[in-house]
Design a protein around this motif. Structure first.
Motif, PDB file in Angstrom:
ATOM      1  N   LYS A 146     -29.508  31.927  27.430  1.00 39.70           N
ATOM      2  CA  LYS A 146     -28.775  32.585  26.448  1.00 39.70           C
ATOM      3  C   LYS A 146     -27.357  33.214  26.839  1.00 39.70           C
ATOM      4  O   LYS A 146     -27.286  33.471  27.955  1.00 39.70           O
TER       5      LYS A 146
ATOM      6  N   TYR B 244     -35.097  24.714  39.794  1.00 35.02           N
ATOM      7  CA  TYR B 244     -34.758  25.780  38.955  1.00 35.02           C
ATOM      8  C   TYR B 244     -33.337  26.456  39.059  1.00 35.02           C
ATOM      9  O   TYR B 244     -32.981  26.393  40.273  1.00 35.02           O
ATOM     10  N   PRO B 245     -32.780  26.727  38.096  1.00 29.86           N
ATOM     11  CA  PRO B 245     -31.364  27.212  38.219  1.00 29.86           C
ATOM     12  C   PRO B 245     -31.018  28.805  38.860  1.00 29.86           C
ATOM     13  O   PRO B 245     -32.010  29.324  38.775  1.00 29.86           O
ATOM     14  N   VAL B 246     -30.168  28.672  39.601  1.00 29.97           N
ATOM     15  CA  VAL B 246     -29.645  29.848  40.337  1.00 29.97           C
ATOM     16  C   VAL B 246     -28.291  30.175  39.761  1.00 29.97           C
ATOM     17  O   VAL B 246     -27.443  29.306  39.828  1.00 29.97           O
TER      18      VAL B 246
ATOM     19  N   GLN C   2     -27.492  34.199  30.808  1.00 36.17           N
ATOM     20  CA  GLN C   2     -28.841  34.440  31.338  1.00 36.17           C
ATOM     21  C   GLN C   2     -29.789  33.486  31.295  1.00 36.17           C
ATOM     22  O   GLN C   2     -29.685  32.971  29.947  1.00 36.17           O
ATOM     23  N   VAL C   3     -30.754  33.352  32.087  1.00 34.44           N
ATOM     24  CA  VAL C   3     -31.681  31.914  31.753  1.00 34.44           C
ATOM     25  C   VAL C   3     -33.072  32.841  31.890  1.00 34.44           C
ATOM     26  O   VAL C   3     -33.393  33.693  32.656  1.00 34.44           O
ATOM     27  N   ASP C   4     -33.840  32.493  30.643  1.00 28.30           N
ATOM     28  CA  ASP C   4     -35.311  33.120  30.575  1.00 28.30           C
ATOM     29  C   ASP C   4     -36.148  32.368  31.606  1.00 28.30           C
ATOM     30  O   ASP C   4     -36.463  31.279  31.178  1.00 28.30           O
ATOM     31  N   MET C   5     -36.440  32.909  32.588  1.00 22.68           N
ATOM     32  CA  MET C   5     -37.328  32.054  33.541  1.00 22.68           C
ATOM     33  C   MET C   5     -38.938  31.714  33.183  1.00 22.68           C
ATOM     34  O   MET C   5     -39.377  30.928  33.411  1.00 22.68           O
ATOM     35  N   THR C   6     -39.121  32.600  32.141  1.00 19.95           N
ATOM     36  CA  THR C   6     -40.649  32.252  31.600  1.00 19.95           C
ATOM     37  C   THR C   6     -40.481  31.058  30.767  1.00 19.95           C
ATOM     38  O   THR C   6     -41.456  30.405  30.576  1.00 19.95           O
TER      39      THR C   6
ATOM     40  N   ASP D 287     -32.324  25.215  42.717  1.00 12.02           N
ATOM     41  CA  ASP D 287     -32.732  25.579  43.942  1.00 12.02           C
ATOM     42  C   ASP D 287     -33.906  24.431  44.380  1.00 12.02           C
ATOM     43  O   ASP D 287     -33.584  23.351  43.601  1.00 12.02           O
ATOM     44  N   GLU D 288     -34.455  24.407  45.313  1.00  8.89           N
ATOM     45  CA  GLU D 288     -35.275  23.196  45.869  1.00  8.89           C
ATOM     46  C   GLU D 288     -36.271  22.770  45.062  1.00  8.89           C
ATOM     47  O   GLU D 288     -36.725  21.533  45.060  1.00  8.89           O
ATOM     48  N   TRP D 289     -36.596  23.594  44.034  1.00 15.34           N
ATOM     49  CA  TRP D 289     -37.837  22.763  42.965  1.00 15.34           C
ATOM     50  C   TRP D 289     -36.986  22.607  41.632  1.00 15.34           C
ATOM     51  O   TRP D 289     -37.734  22.418  40.670  1.00 15.34           O
TER      52      TRP D 289
END
Lengths: 63, 446
Positions: A60, A31-33, A4-8, A27-29
């Protein structure tokens, strides 16, 4: 293994996608998907490298 | 134990000049015994069953030796779900906290969440103002059932917090009640933001897992519940009478600045409520800024069903926003701009994605968007869902998807030219135009 990715915390460095392109798409910015939080068999070593490479320590894993 | 009031930031407690009173109405025929906004209970309720305590199994529901499973079964049988917006089954939450407490040996923490961050909602503040003891009775029952040592009331509105603190002065336990001044904001009522603030941090959401039931305030298993949810539970335990189902608190507002907080039996339909209040707008956004434009069929569905999440149009925190004049394209653009300003600026997909979606919605309202822009908007509405760590991004995706799917005809017309309303409002109003003016003088209409 699950991941998992802690997007915060994620800062879009994108190193995860370099270390484990089969698991992390960007993604286009930048950030992982994640297609799935279950890591495909055989991808565990690359995911561990991604965890170590992330400057934001945002990834994590759990067994 | 006495309540400890933690003094924090205060806001205006006087009414803005010229504001209309906020009307409060209870469904005709709803028995006084059944209403949350009725005459209230003795607080604290006496421990022994009495004339006010018509419970099916009084021994097991005596707060002095309350049985957790009895409370969970009662909540389950009544299908009580969280009334803060997420609609999560309360019995599941209760059991999850109890199990985690058993596993870890840590005494749980219970939080009455009175931070009503949705600008178009006022039902929780009205409930805390009119009937603070009922909310505290629910908090106390849950704290007793879980064996909590500390309970919190987390409330940003100064007037409502004063009412809770005054009622809390006779808090009978278990343990201490701490009345905490919460910061107001769209995200500060999210449950992990609540936990973070109570632990001394900013009121911003954290990554899940862990959820508060696993590790909350000071690492303890924590139950964060909405004010109305606790009050509903207290009423179920204390005033259960034959034939009285659950009720629903709604904040019904219009884009003409009319607002009313109502209490309605949950077997009535949305259409019944609109007819009773004589609201005849064609367009209704249900669930507020986390909402959806309702389909015609939704108006005929009982509120109980809309609260259950069995239907895509969900009640959320009970906001019914009727749009007489405002074009739905503009309303969505306004909501997206609001969410762009109010998000926690933590998760990239949220603070990048919302302004991107807002840009297209603005262009659509202005009549300058093309079909490919709308396609991108639809893509974001789907692909960004679930990619933030709280619900803010999902709220944005939800209103976008609802507009594109349920008002496709209106969207298509805006590809040609803006509608009359959008053309007349090149400077779109703020979404806070839909907010309930607060502080407000509460006017109970019987």
């Amino acid at each position: 293994m699950r991941v998992q990715v802690d997007m915060t915390k994620c800062q879009a460095y994108g190193l995860c996608a370099e270390e484990a392109p089969e698991v992390f798409d960007l993604d286009e910015w930048g950030y992982p998907v994640l297609a799935d939080d279950v890591v495909p068999a055989g991808q565990e070593p690359s995911v561990r490298r991604a965890v170590g490479a992330c400057p934001a320590q945002a990834i994590k894993t759990t067994d | 134990m006495r309540a400890e009031t933690v003094v924090g930031p205060t806001g205006p407690t006087s009414m803005p000049a010229g504001s209309r009173p906020l009307r409060v109405r209870v469904w005709p025929g709803l028995s006084e015994r059944a209403a949350l906004l009725g005459p209230g209970l003795p607080w604290p309720a006496p421990p022994a069953p009495g004339p006010d305590l018509e419970v099916p199994d009084p021994e097991r529901l005596d707060p002095e030796r309350l049985d957790l499973e009895a409370l969970a079964e009662l909540a389950e049988a009544a299908e009580l779900r969280g009334r803060g917006g997420a609609g999560f089954p309360f019995a599941v939450k209760l059991r999850a906290v109890a199990e985690q407490a058993g596993r870890t040996g840590l005494a749980p923490v219970v939080v009455l969440n009175g931070e009503e961050g949705e600008p178009a909602s006022a039902k929780d503040r009205v409930l805390m103002t009119l009937n603070p003891g009922l909310a505290l009775e629910g908090l106390r029952l849950v704290a007793a059932a879980l064996g909590a040592e500390t309970s919190y009331a987390y409330v940003s509105d100064p007037a409502a917090r004063e009412r809770i603190a005054a009622a809390g002065a006779v808090w009978p336990g278990p343990g201490a009640l701490r009345v905490v001044a919460a910061p107001s904001g769209y995200v500060s009522g999210e449950e992990t933001a609540v936990v973070r603030w109570l632990d001394g941090g900013p009121a911003k959401p954290t990554h899940k897992p862990p959820r508060p039931y696993e590790s909350g305030v000071a690492g303890r298993p924590t139950l964060v519940g909405n004010v109305e949810t606790f009050a509903q539970l207290a009423r179920l335990v204390r005033r259960r009478t034959e034939g009285d189902g659950l009720t629903v608190l709604l904040t019904v507002g219009t884009d003409r600045g009319e607002h009313v907080v109502v209490e309605v039996p949950d077997d009535r339909t949305l259409g019944d409520v609109l007819a009773w209040l004589r609201v005849d707008a064609d367009e209704v956004l249900l669930g507020g800024f986390f909402g959806r434009f309702v389909s015609t069929g939704t108006r005929g569905r009982p509120l109980r069903e809309l609260a259950s999440r069995a239907h895509p149009d969900v009640l959320g925190c009970g906001i019914v926003l009727a749009l007489h004049d405002t074009c739905p394209v503009s309303a969505v653009a306004q909501v997206l701009r609001y969410l762009d300003r109010e998000n926690a600026e933590q998760c990239g997909p949220c603070f990048k994605g919302i302004p991107a979606m807002a840009g297209v919605a603005d262009a659509l309202a202005a009549g300058t968007a093309g079909a490919e822009d709308v396609q991108r908007l639809a893509g974001w509405g789907t692909s960004l869902r679930g990619r933030g760590d709280c619900g803010t991004l999902d709220a944005a995706c939800g209103v976008v998807t609802s507009l594109l799917e349920q008002r496709a005809d209106v969207v298509a017309r805006h590809l040609e030219a803006p509608c009359g309303w959008c053309a007349d409002h090149p400077e779109r109003p703020e979404a806070t135009a839909f907010a309930v003016p607060w502080p407000a003088e509460i006017k109970e209409e019987r």
